[in-house]
Design a protein around this motif. Structure first.
Motif, PDB file in Angstrom:
ATOM      1  N   THR A 115       0.842  -1.093   0.016  1.00  0.00           N
ATOM      2  CA  THR A 115      -0.153   0.018  -0.036  1.00  0.00           C
ATOM      3  C   THR A 115       0.782   1.198   0.088  1.00  0.00           C
ATOM      4  OG1 THR A 115      -0.137   0.465   2.380  1.00  0.00           O
ATOM      5  CG2 THR A 115      -1.472  -1.196   1.656  1.00  0.00           C
ATOM      6  N   ASP A 116       0.418   2.272  -0.387  1.00  0.00           N
ATOM      7  CA  ASP A 116       0.882   3.518  -0.276  1.00  0.00           C
ATOM      8  C   ASP A 116       0.301   4.451   1.099  1.00  0.00           C
ATOM      9  OD1 ASP A 116       1.498   6.423  -0.084  1.00  0.00           O
ATOM     10  OD2 ASP A 116       0.497   6.755  -2.019  1.00  0.00           O
ATOM     11  N   THR A 117       1.128   4.293   2.116  1.00  0.00           N
ATOM     12  CA  THR A 117       0.768   4.701   3.528  1.00  0.00           C
ATOM     13  C   THR A 117      -0.009   6.026   3.794  1.00  0.00           C
ATOM     14  OG1 THR A 117       2.947   5.293   4.186  1.00  0.00           O
ATOM     15  CG2 THR A 117       2.211   3.080   4.544  1.00  0.00           C
ATOM     16  N   SER A 118       0.402   6.904   2.710  1.00  0.00           N
ATOM     17  CA  SER A 118      -0.272   8.251   2.722  1.00  0.00           C
ATOM     18  C   SER A 118      -1.700   8.148   2.257  1.00  0.00           C
ATOM     19  CB  SER A 118       0.534   9.206   1.668  1.00  0.00           C
ATOM     20  OG  SER A 118       0.249   8.883   0.368  1.00  0.00           O
ATOM     21  N   ARG A 119      -2.084   6.958   1.836  1.00  0.00           N
ATOM     22  CA  ARG A 119      -3.591   6.545   1.324  1.00  0.00           C
ATOM     23  C   ARG A 119      -4.228   5.717   2.162  1.00  0.00           C
ATOM     24  NH1 ARG A 119      -3.283   5.409  -4.833  1.00  0.00           N
ATOM     25  NH2 ARG A 119      -5.501   5.508  -4.471  1.00  0.00           N
ATOM     26  N   SER A 120      -3.282   4.591   2.558  1.00  0.00           N
ATOM     27  CA  SER A 120      -4.014   3.470   3.089  1.00  0.00           C
ATOM     28  C   SER A 120      -4.238   3.688   4.655  1.00  0.00           C
ATOM     29  CB  SER A 120      -3.214   2.278   2.956  1.00  0.00           C
ATOM     30  OG  SER A 120      -1.717   2.534   3.558  1.00  0.00           O
ATOM     31  N   VAL A 121      -3.460   4.525   5.191  1.00  0.00           N
ATOM     32  CA  VAL A 121      -3.644   4.967   6.670  1.00  0.00           C
ATOM     33  C   VAL A 121      -4.962   5.597   6.661  1.00  0.00           C
ATOM     34  CG1 VAL A 121      -2.832   6.325   8.701  1.00  0.00           C
ATOM     35  CG2 VAL A 121      -1.231   4.960   7.731  1.00  0.00           C
ATOM     36  N   GLU A 172      11.356   2.480  14.528  1.00  0.00           N
ATOM     37  CA  GLU A 172      11.481   2.530  13.358  1.00  0.00           C
ATOM     38  C   GLU A 172      10.324   1.726  12.505  1.00  0.00           C
ATOM     39  OE1 GLU A 172      15.072   1.133  10.042  1.00  0.00           O
ATOM     40  OE2 GLU A 172      15.148   0.331  12.211  1.00  0.00           O
ATOM     41  N   ALA A 173      10.004   0.457  13.140  1.00  0.00           N
ATOM     42  CA  ALA A 173       8.909  -0.107  12.575  1.00  0.00           C
ATOM     43  C   ALA A 173       7.592   0.769  12.374  1.00  0.00           C
ATOM     44  CB  ALA A 173       8.537  -1.337  13.576  1.00  0.00           C
ATOM     45  N   ILE A 174       7.274   1.581  13.377  1.00  0.00           N
ATOM     46  CA  ILE A 174       6.135   2.358  13.341  1.00  0.00           C
ATOM     47  C   ILE A 174       6.300   3.194  12.372  1.00  0.00           C
ATOM     48  CG2 ILE A 174       4.891   4.069  14.659  1.00  0.00           C
ATOM     49  CD1 ILE A 174       5.596   2.432  17.416  1.00  0.00           C
ATOM     50  N   ARG A 175       7.547   3.858  12.111  1.00  0.00           N
ATOM     51  CA  ARG A 175       7.674   5.062  11.437  1.00  0.00           C
ATOM     52  C   ARG A 175       7.708   4.460   9.805  1.00  0.00           C
ATOM     53  NH1 ARG A 175      11.902   5.940   8.250  1.00  0.00           N
ATOM     54  NH2 ARG A 175      13.413   4.748   9.407  1.00  0.00           N
ATOM     55  N   LEU A 176       8.270   3.301   9.604  1.00  0.00           N
ATOM     56  CA  LEU A 176       8.271   2.495   8.380  1.00  0.00           C
ATOM     57  C   LEU A 176       6.988   2.026   7.888  1.00  0.00           C
ATOM     58  CD1 LEU A 176      11.682   0.143   8.570  1.00  0.00           C
ATOM     59  CD2 LEU A 176      11.061   2.126   7.170  1.00  0.00           C
ATOM     60  N   ALA A 177       5.935   1.828   8.834  1.00  0.00           N
ATOM     61  CA  ALA A 177       4.671   1.430   8.596  1.00  0.00           C
ATOM     62  C   ALA A 177       3.772   2.677   8.470  1.00  0.00           C
ATOM     63  CB  ALA A 177       4.101   0.536   9.712  1.00  0.00           C
ATOM     64  N   LEU A 182      -0.155   7.816  15.527  1.00  0.00           N
ATOM     65  CA  LEU A 182      -1.346   6.768  16.188  1.00  0.00           C
ATOM     66  C   LEU A 182      -0.615   6.072  17.386  1.00  0.00           C
ATOM     67  CD1 LEU A 182      -2.460   5.233  12.849  1.00  0.00           C
ATOM     68  CD2 LEU A 182      -3.489   7.095  13.929  1.00  0.00           C
ATOM     69  N   ARG A 183      -1.470   5.703  18.086  1.00  0.00           N
ATOM     70  CA  ARG A 183      -1.374   4.863  19.387  1.00  0.00           C
ATOM     71  C   ARG A 183      -0.885   3.412  18.883  1.00  0.00           C
ATOM     72  NH1 ARG A 183      -4.554   1.962  22.675  1.00  0.00           N
ATOM     73  NH2 ARG A 183      -6.367   3.019  21.890  1.00  0.00           N
ATOM     74  N   VAL A 184       0.221   3.003  18.955  1.00  0.00           N
ATOM     75  CA  VAL A 184       0.668   1.779  18.473  1.00  0.00           C
ATOM     76  C   VAL A 184       1.084   0.711  19.478  1.00  0.00           C
ATOM     77  CG1 VAL A 184       2.035   0.626  16.540  1.00  0.00           C
ATOM     78  CG2 VAL A 184       1.186   2.821  16.161  1.00  0.00           C
ATOM     79  N   THR A 185       0.830  -0.475  19.541  1.00  0.00           N
ATOM     80  CA  THR A 185       1.427  -1.564  20.188  1.00  0.00           C
ATOM     81  C   THR A 185       2.080  -2.334  19.242  1.00  0.00           C
ATOM     82  OG1 THR A 185      -0.687  -2.773  20.404  1.00  0.00           O
ATOM     83  CG2 THR A 185      -0.366  -1.213  22.242  1.00  0.00           C
ATOM     84  N   VAL A 244       6.454 -13.665  13.966  1.00  0.00           N
ATOM     85  CA  VAL A 244       5.413 -12.623  13.549  1.00  0.00           C
ATOM     86  C   VAL A 244       5.542 -11.226  14.451  1.00  0.00           C
ATOM     87  CG1 VAL A 244       2.908 -12.201  13.398  1.00  0.00           C
ATOM     88  CG2 VAL A 244       3.865 -14.467  13.312  1.00  0.00           C
ATOM     89  N   ASP A 245       5.707 -10.271  13.177  1.00  0.00           N
ATOM     90  CA  ASP A 245       5.938  -8.721  13.878  1.00  0.00           C
ATOM     91  C   ASP A 245       4.698  -8.185  13.822  1.00  0.00           C
ATOM     92  OD1 ASP A 245       7.199  -6.669  14.835  1.00  0.00           O
ATOM     93  OD2 ASP A 245       8.373  -6.614  13.239  1.00  0.00           O
ATOM     94  N   LEU A 246       3.603  -7.810  14.917  1.00  0.00           N
ATOM     95  CA  LEU A 246       2.580  -7.485  14.871  1.00  0.00           C
ATOM     96  C   LEU A 246       2.560  -5.763  15.185  1.00  0.00           C
ATOM     97  CD1 LEU A 246      -0.766  -7.551  15.077  1.00  0.00           C
ATOM     98  CD2 LEU A 246      -0.346  -8.514  17.364  1.00  0.00           C
ATOM     99  N   LEU A 247       1.855  -5.033  14.569  1.00  0.00           N
ATOM    100  CA  LEU A 247       1.407  -3.597  15.061  1.00  0.00           C
ATOM    101  C   LEU A 247      -0.150  -3.515  14.995  1.00  0.00           C
ATOM    102  CD1 LEU A 247       4.127  -1.830  12.742  1.00  0.00           C
ATOM    103  CD2 LEU A 247       4.307  -2.395  15.034  1.00  0.00           C
TER     104      LEU A 247
END
Length: 251
Positions: A115-121, A172-177, A182-185, A244-247
């Motif tokens: 996805t293009d995160t500028s659109r998918s988020v 870094e994972a949150i930034r790359l995604a 957002l509030r991310v776990t 498994v990497d889960l966000l």
């Protein structure tokens, strides 16, 4: 080769994808429920980039009310064969064919990178209920297992991709995604499966980086990989290890 070409390459191997790709451990869905603060039972879930329904099936087994979103023709056909009672609509994460505030959870299993995160988020946030969440996850390489790390490096070299040596840290994972703000776990869940050598090789060759290459070059690579693995696993039962990497992200 564009990301779009790689994303749609799975249509050439939909049956192989369904037969050989790894699933996900039950602990993953326990972690999703923990992050949500509620059970998946009865929750309206949109599984985006659902492919052949590997994650969709597990979400349904947990009691979720699931609809799948899938852009690929052949993948959607295979999905309907495997899960004939689950609705699947055509579309992708950049333009979800779903109503505003209609789902409590939007999931992307192995598909967020297309996805293009500028659109998918913004699209995910549009579709989510006010108290809903977005969950994305990947089966990632267990770099601490020597034979798996070595194989990862050989695959990267064969496909002309940079080899990685570690998963990104939390920030870094949150930034790359594209989930900053957002509030991310984040959770990482280790699991394993044992499969035949044939299934292991079919799993490798169902990856997009392989599917866009010439068959002759892939055949030679896979033949050499079979030789190597027969030495490591004489019984031809290969123990694959995944993390498994889960966000899970909420407003």
């Amino acid at each position: 080769m564009t990301a779009g070409s790689r994303a749609h390459s799975f249509n050439s191997a939909a049956v192989q994808y369904e037969a050989s790709r790894p699933s996900y451990p039950s602990a993953l869905f326990d972690a999703v429920e923990e992050s949500l603060g509620r059970s998946l039972v009865g929750l309206r879930v949109a599984d985006v980039g659902a492919g052949t329904g590997i994650a969709t099936r597990l979400l349904r087994e947990r009691g979720a009310d699931v609809i799948a979103v899938e852009p690929g023709d052949a993948m959607a056909v295979e999905f309907r064969r495997v899960l004939p009672d689950v609705p699947v609509v055509r579309g992708d994460g950049n333009a979800l064919p779903l109503a505003d505030s209609s789902h409590g959870l939007v999931t992307y299993a192995q598909s967020w990178q297309w996805t293009d995160t500028s659109r998918s988020v913004p699209e995910a946030l549009r579709v989510l209920c006010p108290d809903g969440a977005l969950a994305i996850w990947w089966n990632t390489t267990a770099f601490d297992v020597p034979w798996i790390r070595a194989q990862h490096e050989r695959i990267a070299h064969h496909c002309g991709l940079p080899a990685r040596s570690a998963r990104p840290d939390g920030d870094e994972a949150i930034r790359l995604a594209g989930l900053s703000g957002l509030r991310v776990t984040r959770r990482q869940i280790r699991w394993r499966r044992t499969v035949s050598l044939d299934t292991h090789l079919a799993n490798i060759s169902s990856r997009s980086a392989f599917l866009v290459l010439g068959q002759a070059a892939n055949r030679a690579f896979l033949a050499e990989e079979r030789r190597r693995l027969r030495e490591a696993f004489p019984a031809e039962a290969v123990e694959e290890v995944y993390v498994v990497d889960l966000l899970v992200a909420a407003r």
